[in-house]
Motif scaffolding. Sequence first.
Motif, mmCIF file in Angstrom:
data_model
loop_
_atom_site.group_PDB
_atom_site.id
_atom_site.type_symbol
_atom_site.label_atom_id
_atom_site.label_comp_id
_atom_site.label_asym_id
_atom_site.label_seq_id
_atom_site.Cartn_x
_atom_site.Cartn_y
_atom_site.Cartn_z
ATOM 1 N N GLY A 1 -5.636 58.842 -22.067
ATOM 2 C CA GLY A 1 -6.102 57.461 -22.169
ATOM 3 C C GLY A 1 -7.463 57.202 -21.555
ATOM 4 O O GLY A 1 -8.000 58.012 -20.810
ATOM 5 N N GLU A 2 -7.993 56.049 -21.901
ATOM 6 C CA GLU A 2 -9.285 55.609 -21.364
ATOM 7 C C GLU A 2 -8.989 54.515 -20.330
ATOM 8 O O GLU A 2 -8.632 53.385 -20.680
ATOM 9 C CB GLU A 2 -10.159 55.084 -22.518
ATOM 10 C CG GLU A 2 -11.386 54.294 -22.105
ATOM 11 C CD GLU A 2 -12.250 54.980 -21.037
ATOM 12 O OE1 GLU A 2 -12.601 56.151 -21.196
ATOM 13 O OE2 GLU A 2 -12.558 54.313 -20.031
ATOM 14 N N ASN B 1 -6.035 63.989 -26.413
ATOM 15 C CA ASN B 1 -6.766 64.023 -25.156
ATOM 16 C C ASN B 1 -6.442 65.274 -24.392
ATOM 17 O O ASN B 1 -5.529 65.323 -23.636
ATOM 18 C CB ASN B 1 -6.392 62.853 -24.273
ATOM 19 C CG ASN B 1 -6.890 63.116 -22.884
ATOM 20 O OD1 ASN B 1 -7.786 63.926 -22.710
ATOM 21 N ND2 ASN B 1 -6.321 62.457 -21.930
ATOM 22 N N VAL C 1 -15.282 57.189 -20.745
ATOM 23 C CA VAL C 1 -16.140 57.672 -21.805
ATOM 24 C C VAL C 1 -17.351 56.733 -21.957
ATOM 25 O O VAL C 1 -18.254 56.995 -22.745
ATOM 26 C CB VAL C 1 -15.279 57.850 -23.074
ATOM 27 C CG1 VAL C 1 -15.016 56.536 -23.762
ATOM 28 C CG2 VAL C 1 -15.846 58.885 -24.001
ATOM 29 N N THR D 1 -6.041 64.151 -27.144
ATOM 30 C CA THR D 1 -5.156 62.983 -27.040
ATOM 31 C C THR D 1 -5.203 62.093 -28.270
ATOM 32 O O THR D 1 -4.203 61.552 -28.706
ATOM 33 C CB THR D 1 -5.509 62.112 -25.819
ATOM 34 O OG1 THR D 1 -5.275 62.865 -24.659
ATOM 35 C CG2 THR D 1 -4.663 60.868 -25.764
ATOM 36 N N PHE E 1 -13.628 65.861 -29.956
ATOM 37 C CA PHE E 1 -13.273 67.155 -29.350
ATOM 38 C C PHE E 1 -11.994 67.055 -28.528
ATOM 39 O O PHE E 1 -11.587 68.003 -27.870
ATOM 40 C CB PHE E 1 -14.403 67.596 -28.402
ATOM 41 C CG PHE E 1 -14.736 66.509 -27.436
ATOM 42 C CD1 PHE E 1 -14.041 66.401 -26.247
ATOM 43 C CD2 PHE E 1 -15.683 65.534 -27.748
ATOM 44 C CE1 PHE E 1 -14.305 65.358 -25.383
ATOM 45 C CE2 PHE E 1 -15.952 64.498 -26.881
ATOM 46 C CZ PHE E 1 -15.260 64.409 -25.697
ATOM 47 N N CYS E 2 -11.373 65.868 -28.500
ATOM 48 C CA CYS E 2 -10.319 65.613 -27.520
ATOM 49 C C CYS E 2 -8.941 65.548 -28.174
ATOM 50 O O CYS E 2 -8.768 64.922 -29.216
ATOM 51 C CB CYS E 2 -10.617 64.316 -26.779
ATOM 52 S SG CYS E 2 -9.232 63.693 -25.838
ATOM 53 N N CYS F 1 -4.692 57.407 -26.882
ATOM 54 C CA CYS F 1 -6.024 56.856 -26.641
ATOM 55 C C CYS F 1 -6.618 56.444 -27.978
ATOM 56 O O CYS F 1 -6.409 57.107 -28.984
ATOM 57 C CB CYS F 1 -6.935 57.882 -25.964
ATOM 58 S SG CYS F 1 -8.564 57.218 -25.555
ATOM 59 N N MET G 1 -9.943 55.950 -28.495
ATOM 60 C CA MET G 1 -11.397 56.142 -28.522
ATOM 61 C C MET G 1 -11.872 57.165 -29.543
ATOM 62 O O MET G 1 -13.029 57.165 -29.946
ATOM 63 C CB MET G 1 -11.908 56.523 -27.125
ATOM 64 C CG MET G 1 -11.724 55.421 -26.103
ATOM 65 S SD MET G 1 -12.775 54.005 -26.506
ATOM 66 C CE MET G 1 -12.033 52.740 -25.501
ATOM 67 N N GLY G 2 -11.001 58.081 -29.920
ATOM 68 C CA GLY G 2 -11.319 58.979 -31.025
ATOM 69 C C GLY G 2 -12.441 59.979 -30.797
ATOM 70 O O GLY G 2 -13.122 60.359 -31.756
ATOM 71 N N CYS G 3 -12.630 60.430 -29.581
ATOM 72 C CA CYS G 3 -13.652 61.458 -29.347
ATOM 73 C C CYS G 3 -13.257 62.706 -30.149
ATOM 74 O O CYS G 3 -12.092 63.094 -30.169
ATOM 75 C CB CYS G 3 -13.759 61.781 -27.859
ATOM 76 S SG CYS G 3 -14.107 60.308 -26.876
HETATM 77 FE FE1 SF4 Z 1 -12.212 60.246 -25.602
HETATM 78 FE FE2 SF4 Z 1 -11.180 60.299 -23.106
HETATM 79 FE FE3 SF4 Z 1 -9.877 59.056 -25.097
HETATM 80 FE FE4 SF4 Z 1 -10.051 61.682 -25.119
HETATM 81 S S1 SF4 Z 1 -9.002 60.427 -23.598
HETATM 82 S S2 SF4 Z 1 -10.355 60.320 -26.889
HETATM 83 S S3 SF4 Z 1 -12.086 62.015 -24.212
HETATM 84 S S4 SF4 Z 1 -11.856 58.496 -24.262
#
Ligand code: SF4
Length: 391
Positions: free
Chosen positions: A182-183, A378, A214, A140, A137-138, A131, A133-135
């Motif tokens: 993944g997103e 993730n 997200v 993945t 706390f996640c 993924c 998106m780089g959150c």
């Molecule tokens: Fe963010 Fe969801 Fe990607 Fe994890 S899988 S980084 S929570 S968007």
Amino acid sequence: MSEKLERSRSAEMEGSEPQDLLGFVPAELVARLEAHFRSTGAPAYRAEQVRRWVYETGVPSIDGMTNLPASERELLQRSFTLTDPAEVTVSRSVDGTAKHLWRLADGELVESVLIPAGDRLTLCISSQAGCAMGCTFCATGWAGFSRQLSPGEIAAQFRASRRWAEANGYGPISNVVYMGMGEPLANREAVHTSLSVLNRGFGIGARRITVSTVGVVPGILELAARPEQFGLAISLHAPVPELRASLVPLEKRYPLPALMEAVRTFREGQGRRVTFEYTMIRGVNDAEELAPKLAELARSVRAFVNLIPYNPIPYKDWIPSTRERLERFRAVLDAAGVSAAVREPRGRDIDAACGQLRASALVQMEGSRPRRARMSVNAVSDAVPANLPEE
Ligand code: SF4
Ligand code: SAH
């Protein structure tokens, strides 16, 4: 279908790469099969036979379509493929949660999780390898984004999981959530096709399918424009912009007001479900004064709220909120008229948070640290909502 269109389809199929039978929306698949069998001079009912093998009977390969003569199977294989992902590992939790690590044709690894709860069996599927998106706390994210999954690769997780579930006494899959790696709304075309395959092909009711995002606003609006009543889960994690931006980088691109507007549009469709996911991290996003703000947002769109204890990931020293704090949030939401639940972790003993298995497999393969430690893997929350409300 007009003859002209039919001819062009047949021509398109000749000489081109074989197409994934799971890669089309069901009506398109049937049209292509009809064109194929017409062009090979086979009886028309073959299309229906193959449709059943693909969606209902779940045979692992075209070779297994035993009511087709061998010569017709061979011709079918020239135009189409049907491949299951290879099972790398399956881990079963004491609570029944079963997690698969699958290897795709090019060696890419993805995960899916089966979560039994009462009379439901929920399948959590992946929409991307990694993924982007780089959150923070996640889990993945740390391995980074690898590639998009094709519609067929998304749908194949269902097919392979269904076969495994049947063979292992889990019964039929009743619900599907896009909460694996993944997103999903960053892979919209493939996800839209796979939604149709799950719904109209495999027969999972739209209200039993949930897309978790997200906050990709254009993707939410696209989903809102579909006639089916798919469920939407918003990974919120904070009710105020600055804090949210520190957890979810996408907040800077689609800020909370725009996100809420999109959710409102989605909600305008009759009978659509919206859930807020709120991963509770001690001392990070669980201050008491945030609870009423969360309640206000949820109430404005009549969202159900899942409070999920943070699942610790490597390279981050955060810990989950206390039980008391989780309950306090739930009570504040409840008092404000917002339905909420504290989700119990599932399959913790097997790293059931999506992304974790792939993460450890990558470490074993590469013997390395994460390429991008800033992005966490993730962990689809271990509290994948096996029992989303059904209104
Ligand atoms: Fe963010 Fe969801 Fe990607 Fe994890 S899988 S980084 S929570 S968007
Ligand atoms: N990308 C989509 C879907 C996959 S993530 C999304 O973010 O919604 C599925 C869920 O797992 C999200 O709600 C995500 O916030 C949550 N999650 C990710 N890492 C987690 C962790 N370490 N602990 C608890 N939940 C986590």
